[in-house]
Design a protein around this motif. Structure first.
Motif, PDB file in Angstrom:
ATOM      1  N   ASN A 172       0.819  -1.219   0.000  1.00 56.75           N
ATOM      2  CA  ASN A 172       0.000   0.000   0.000  1.00 56.75           C
ATOM      3  C   ASN A 172       0.851   1.266   0.000  1.00 56.75           C
ATOM      4  N   MET A 173       2.125   1.087   0.418  1.00 56.27           N
ATOM      5  CA  MET A 173       3.029   2.249   0.384  1.00 56.27           C
ATOM      6  C   MET A 173       3.136   2.803  -1.029  1.00 56.27           C
ATOM      7  N   LEU A 174       3.015   1.909  -2.015  1.00 56.34           N
ATOM      8  CA  LEU A 174       3.147   2.325  -3.413  1.00 56.34           C
ATOM      9  C   LEU A 174       1.799   2.655  -4.047  1.00 56.34           C
ATOM     10  N   LYS A 175       0.722   2.412  -3.309  1.00 58.36           N
ATOM     11  CA  LYS A 175      -0.610   2.596  -3.890  1.00 58.36           C
ATOM     12  C   LYS A 175      -0.895   4.057  -4.241  1.00 58.36           C
ATOM     13  N   LYS A 176      -0.347   4.978  -3.399  1.00 59.88           N
ATOM     14  CA  LYS A 176      -0.663   6.389  -3.659  1.00 59.88           C
ATOM     15  C   LYS A 176      -0.105   6.829  -5.011  1.00 59.88           C
ATOM     16  N   ASP A 177       0.982   6.215  -5.420  1.00 56.63           N
ATOM     17  CA  ASP A 177       1.485   6.407  -6.779  1.00 56.63           C
ATOM     18  C   ASP A 177       1.193   5.104  -7.504  1.00 56.63           C
ATOM     19  N   ASN A 178       0.286   5.141  -8.446  1.00 55.03           N
ATOM     20  CA  ASN A 178      -0.043   3.913  -9.165  1.00 55.03           C
ATOM     21  C   ASN A 178       1.114   3.463 -10.032  1.00 55.03           C
ATOM     22  N   ILE A 179       1.223   2.140 -10.182  1.00 61.99           N
ATOM     23  CA  ILE A 179       2.282   1.604 -11.037  1.00 61.99           C
ATOM     24  C   ILE A 179       1.697   1.358 -12.434  1.00 61.99           C
ATOM     25  N   TYR A 180       2.408   1.847 -13.415  1.00 62.00           N
ATOM     26  CA  TYR A 180       1.952   1.708 -14.800  1.00 62.00           C
ATOM     27  C   TYR A 180       3.018   1.012 -15.625  1.00 62.00           C
ATOM     28  N   GLU A 181       2.537   0.200 -16.572  1.00 58.84           N
ATOM     29  CA  GLU A 181       3.445  -0.381 -17.562  1.00 58.84           C
ATOM     30  C   GLU A 181       3.156   0.348 -18.878  1.00 58.84           C
ATOM     31  N   ILE A 182       4.171   1.010 -19.439  1.00 58.10           N
ATOM     32  CA  ILE A 182       3.978   1.778 -20.676  1.00 58.10           C
ATOM     33  C   ILE A 182       4.832   1.139 -21.777  1.00 58.10           C
ATOM     34  N   ILE A 183       4.213   0.788 -22.884  1.00 62.70           N
ATOM     35  CA  ILE A 183       4.937   0.219 -24.023  1.00 62.70           C
ATOM     36  C   ILE A 183       4.952   1.272 -25.132  1.00 62.70           C
ATOM     37  N   PHE A 184       6.173   1.525 -25.662  1.00 63.96           N
ATOM     38  CA  PHE A 184       6.304   2.518 -26.738  1.00 63.96           C
ATOM     39  C   PHE A 184       6.431   1.787 -28.080  1.00 63.96           C
ATOM     40  N   THR A 185       6.142   2.493 -29.135  1.00 58.29           N
ATOM     41  CA  THR A 185       6.252   1.894 -30.476  1.00 58.29           C
ATOM     42  C   THR A 185       7.715   1.857 -30.927  1.00 58.29           C
TER      43      THR A 185
ATOM     44  N   LYS B 289       3.872   7.963 -29.801  1.00 57.95           N
ATOM     45  CA  LYS B 289       4.851   6.885 -29.580  1.00 57.95           C
ATOM     46  C   LYS B 289       4.367   5.883 -28.522  1.00 57.95           C
ATOM     47  N   VAL B 290       3.344   6.227 -27.784  1.00 60.05           N
ATOM     48  CA  VAL B 290       2.819   5.313 -26.760  1.00 60.05           C
ATOM     49  C   VAL B 290       1.931   4.265 -27.432  1.00 60.05           C
ATOM     50  N   PHE B 291       2.362   2.997 -27.311  1.00 63.58           N
ATOM     51  CA  PHE B 291       1.583   1.906 -27.913  1.00 63.58           C
ATOM     52  C   PHE B 291       0.470   1.481 -26.962  1.00 63.58           C
ATOM     53  N   SER B 292       0.854   1.310 -25.659  1.00 60.00           N
ATOM     54  CA  SER B 292      -0.162   0.943 -24.661  1.00 60.00           C
ATOM     55  C   SER B 292       0.230   1.451 -23.295  1.00 60.00           C
ATOM     56  N   ILE B 293      -0.736   1.612 -22.420  1.00 62.83           N
ATOM     57  CA  ILE B 293      -0.470   2.006 -21.028  1.00 62.83           C
ATOM     58  C   ILE B 293      -1.500   1.301 -20.146  1.00 62.83           C
ATOM     59  N   ARG B 294      -0.973   0.598 -19.065  1.00 64.91           N
ATOM     60  CA  ARG B 294      -1.928  -0.078 -18.189  1.00 64.91           C
ATOM     61  C   ARG B 294      -1.461  -0.008 -16.734  1.00 64.91           C
ATOM     62  N   SER B 295      -2.413   0.001 -15.848  1.00 66.63           N
ATOM     63  CA  SER B 295      -2.136   0.109 -14.413  1.00 66.63           C
ATOM     64  C   SER B 295      -1.797  -1.278 -13.852  1.00 66.63           C
ATOM     65  N   LEU B 296      -0.768  -1.370 -12.955  1.00 70.51           N
ATOM     66  CA  LEU B 296      -0.363  -2.654 -12.349  1.00 70.51           C
ATOM     67  C   LEU B 296      -0.575  -2.595 -10.841  1.00 70.51           C
ATOM     68  N   THR B 297      -0.822  -3.767 -10.246  1.00 70.69           N
ATOM     69  CA  THR B 297      -0.896  -3.832  -8.787  1.00 70.69           C
ATOM     70  C   THR B 297       0.528  -3.953  -8.271  1.00 70.69           C
ATOM     71  N   PRO B 298       0.948  -3.169  -7.251  1.00 73.26           N
ATOM     72  CA  PRO B 298       2.338  -3.273  -6.788  1.00 73.26           C
ATOM     73  C   PRO B 298       2.626  -4.623  -6.136  1.00 73.26           C
ATOM     74  N   THR B 299       3.846  -5.121  -6.362  1.00 75.30           N
ATOM     75  CA  THR B 299       4.279  -6.367  -5.718  1.00 75.30           C
ATOM     76  C   THR B 299       5.327  -6.030  -4.668  1.00 75.30           C
ATOM     77  N   LEU B 300       5.700  -7.054  -3.882  1.00 77.34           N
ATOM     78  CA  LEU B 300       6.752  -6.824  -2.878  1.00 77.34           C
ATOM     79  C   LEU B 300       8.069  -6.476  -3.552  1.00 77.34           C
ATOM     80  N   THR B 301       8.287  -7.025  -4.753  1.00 76.99           N
ATOM     81  CA  THR B 301       9.515  -6.702  -5.496  1.00 76.99           C
ATOM     82  C   THR B 301       9.551  -5.203  -5.793  1.00 76.99           C
TER      83      THR B 301
END
Lengths: 289, 529
Positions: A217-230, A269-281
């Motif tokens: 939850n420490m990382l929840k306030k900043d959402n994690i995103y995976e961004i793929i570029f073209t 240049k952004v191909f896709s962008i999606r929100s991720l749930t933070p992991t312990l890693t």
């Protein structure tokens, strides 16, 4: 149950543990996680009374381990990173020897051998055992005296997936018996799955402590995103937020404002962008960066 | 806990095929070696001039054939004996009188007592070297003479060998046979090295340290297991030797126990100190050679310097076998071994509980010694004084051991020249540096001053030892030696100050070499004059 009070451990000029402070409760499974050389093994060797602190105090079940070493050690079962077993005797002889050293009888030996899946090889010399079998035997050895506190250093390190699952199930079963356990591991999913609380250790200091959920939850306030570029792009503008990089993509902790900025700056240049749930890693990378 | 670990270790060792092989191998060796030894003794008897066997009287016939006296006796057909006291004898030697019999008592010729028919000769040659030779006396025309001296030498060698062998046969004892019993002591010490180093290298020591017992208890259990194995082996071999008619008294177990204690304590120290097998093996090999040379060398000097010979537990063997031993002598001869063993056991137990020796980077040797001295000394001045004082026995141990090895390899003259002049200087200057290092570790800044203090504290016990030794051996030279030791004190202070100055300026090795050369030059002048 186990309290490290500003414990510092030096080896010559090297500071292995620096003002290490932590409080582990009775019946808790505490995961100690950190990169190589962070001081995890030193911390647990101190907890077992194998090493002695340069400064600070370690209190186990209300007793200072340095002053009441023998009484405290009787309550602890220690599994080191390597099995470290005598190889000449059979599995049964080895367990009987350690039971004898702790002043216990041989009543539990058969049960323990059954528990770690070594009943059929009980009367075979340890020298003929595979690494996984030795690790399971070492696990049985560490709890042969039925200790209240168990300290496991990388119990699944180097084991095949099937054996790792067996060892994890075994640790989980001990947790149900209300034993206090310190689990030192490199594997985040292992710590996440088994631990009640986790402490992240870096350069000899605890940098973060909490339940797996609290830490994530420490990382929840900043959402994690995976961004793929073209195509490959210069992401130096958001470098501070990037957790990991791939060929044409990044994983980053971004606020809604930063997401908007990325979309404006890199546009098509952004191909896709999606929100991720933070992991312990992700948490580990964040707190140890 | 100690008993349980001991049982486990002993069970492991006795069930080990390697151990059983070694045990039976030694057993066979003893059975076969003794007849071989008899043959060897017989051949010695026939080859008139060599006797290498340690005797059991109050002197040790090392080698009659190479006696310095032989050429003189060959030249002189009749040899006149001057019955003089010590001081007159000294004057005769100075005037290059070929030989003189020095005695404080008159010789009485007694045919019932062969011992009084043997006169001791002292002969002087270059470098004031003195050798001794014992030859039988004949009374001719109311003067004591030796007729045909070269024949006398031959006869003496024969008598000496005969006497030795007769003594052996008469009492059914053989010191050399008993020395075979030292073999299991070395094998068992190797086992201890394996018990401790094996635990360290395989990391099983970590598990033992997690047990509810004091670490010293674990160490003690390993040591006691080794002692038990030594005991079983030695007693088995003693029983065998007893039935072979080679041993008359089981009391020789006592000096063997003392010897094993010294070996085991030293092995424990090395095993606890070493990082790995390779290092331990290297260190233990060197130490065993030095220790054995020292033990045998000291025992061989039993006739010349009895108190010095007490430093070796093997001296007790000789004393027991000669049948002349009192409780007072047992105490004297046991004390040095007991003290040295206790010291090594103590150091080992201190090191064993230190995390640095089990898990961490081990401190450097200089740091360890300096840490020990500064812990004792507390202040820089005291540390340097303690360091200088401790450097004396350390230097002495190395010097004596090396001297004995060199004596066998190079002979007396080269050893005196090479060892005493050059090697002693380097050894002493090297060990004295410990005083300066420990002063620096205790916060000392003015290193030349601490160097000087180290020199003073080194000189004090060294001077006392010299005066004690000279007083025992050559009382006529006592005052001359006292004067020389004053200059020796000045030398030690100057050299250590120089090394201290060099250490402060970062030129330690340069100044150490310079100080050693100055020291060597001083020794050379001393020996030549």
């Amino acid at each position: 149950m186990i309290t490290f009070d500003r414990v510092t451990k030096k080896f010559g000029e090297i500071i292995a543990l620096n003002e290490f402070t932590i409080d582990i409760k009775k019946g808790e499974l505490f995961g100690l996680v950190g990169p190589n050389g962070a001081g995890k093994t030193t911390a647990i060797r101190l907890a077992c009374g194998i090493l002695h602190p340069t400064s600070g105090k370690i209190i186990v079940d209300g007793q200072d381990i340095d002053k009441n070493s023998s009484q405290v050690k009787r309550k602890i079962g220690y599994l080191p990173e390597e099995p470290n077993l005598y190889t000449r005797p059979t599995a049964r002889e080895l367990l009987e020897y350690f039971a004898d050293l702790y002043g216990k009888g041989n009543e539990r030996i058969d049960e323990l051998l059954e528990l770690v899946g070594l009943s059929e090889r009980a009367d075979t010399p340890v020298s003929t055992f595979s690494k996984g079998m030795r690790q399971r035997l070492a696990l049985a050895r560490s709890i042969v005296h039925d200790p209240e506190i168990m300290v496991f250093d990388e119990p699944t390190m180097g084991l095949d997936p099937a054996t790792s699952v067996k060892v994890r199930d075994f640790i989980a079963s001990l947790k149900k018996e209300e034993k206090t356990i310190i689990l030192c591991t490199h594997y985040m999913e292992e710590a996440d799955m088994l631990s009640d609380r986790i402490g992240f250790l870096n350069s000899g200091r605890i940098v973060s402590v909490g339940t797996p959920l609290e830490l994530k939850n420490m990382l929840k306030k900043d959402n994690i995103y995976e961004i793929i570029f073209t195509e490959p792009v210069d992401t130096s503008g958001i470098a501070a937020h990037i957790l990991s990089r791939e060929k044409n993509g990044i994983t980053a902790t971004l606020s809604p404002q930063l997401v908007e900025m990325v979309l404006q700056e890199y546009g098509k240049k952004v191909f896709s962008i999606r929100s991720l749930t933070p992991t312990l890693t992700d948490v580990f990378l964040k707190v140890t960066e | 806990m100690i008993g349980r670990i001991m049982r486990w270790e002993m069970k492991s060792i006795f069930s080990s095929k390697k151990f059983l092989f070694a045990f039976l191998f030694q057993f066979t060796l003893i059975i076969t070696f003794i007849p071989l030894l008899d043959t060897y003794m017989e051949s010695l008897e026939k080859n008139e001039f060599t006797s290498l066997t340690p005797g059991t009287q109050n002197f040790v016939p090392a080698a009659s054939s190479g006696s310095e006296l032989s050429p003189y006796l060959v030249q002189e057909k009749t040899f006149r004996l001057y019955m003089v006291g010590m001081q007159e004898g000294g004057r005769l030697l100075k005037k290059r009188i070929v030989a003189a019999h020095l005695t404080t008592k008159d010789i009485t010729l007694d045919s019932q007592n062969p011992k009084s028919e043997v006169a001791k000769f002292y002969i002087t040659r270059i470098l004031q070297k003195i050798s001794t030779m014992e030859i039988p006396l004949v009374t001719v025309d109311s003067e004591t003479r030796v007729r045909n001296p070269s024949e006398a030498v031959t006869q003496e060698a024969r008598i000496e060998i005969k006497k030795t062998t007769e003594l052996i046969r008469k009492n059914n004892i053989n010191v050399t046979t008993i020395l075979i019993l030292l073999l299991p002591l070395f094998v068992s010490s190797g086992l201890l090295l394996d018990l401790l180093m094996g635990e360290k290298e395989k990391r099983t020591a970590e598990i033992l340290l997690a047990l509810p017992t004091r670490p010293q208890g674990i160490l003690a259990s390993k040591i006691l297991s080794t002692f038990s194995i030594v005991f079983v082996q030695v007693v088995s071999y003693l029983v065998l030797l007893f039935f072979m008619g080679r041993v008359s008294s089981f009391f020789i177990l006592f000096p063997l126990f003392l010897t094993s204690m010294l070996l085991i304590s030293l092995t424990t120290f090395v095993a606890v100190y070493s990082r790995n097998y390779k290092e331990a093996g290297f260190v233990i090999t060197i130490l065993y050679v030095l220790l054995f040379s020292f033990m045998f060398g000291a025992t061989m000097m039993y006739a010349l310097a009895q108190r010095f010979a007490y430093l070796s537990p093997l001296t007790l063997l000789v004393m027991i076998e000669s049948g002349r031993i009192s409780a007072h002598e047992i105490l004297w001869a046991s004390a040095p071994t007991l003290i040295a063993s206790s010291f090594f056991f103590y150091l080992s137990s201190v090191m064993y509980v230190k995390d640095d020796f089990q898990f961490g980077p081990r401190p450097s040797n200089a740091t360890l010694l300096a840490r020990l001295f500064s812990a004792i000394g507390k202040s820089p001045s005291l540390s340097s004084l303690v360091g200088g004082f401790v450097a004396v026995p350390l230097s002495l141990l190395f010097e004596l051991s090396l001297s004995i090895i060199f004596l066998y390899i190079f002979g007396v003259e080269k050893t005196v020249l090479f060892i005493s002049i050059l090697t002693f200087a380097f050894i002493e200057e090297g060990f004295k540096s410990l005083g300066i290092v420990s002063a620096r570790m205790s916060g000392g800044k003015t290193l030349p001053l601490y160097g000087a203090l180290t020199g003073v504290s080194f000189s004090l016990p060294e001077n006392l030892l010299f005066v004690f030794a000279i007083h025992s051996l050559f009382p006529a030279y006592l005052w001359r030696i006292i004067l020389l030791r004053v200059s020796g004190t000045v030398l030690h202070i100057v050299c250590s100050t120089l090394v201290g100055w060099g250490m402060g300026k970062g030129k330690y090795y340069h100044t150490l070499a310079a100080a050693s050369l100055i020291h060597a030059a001083f020794n050379f002048i001393l020996v030549m004059t």
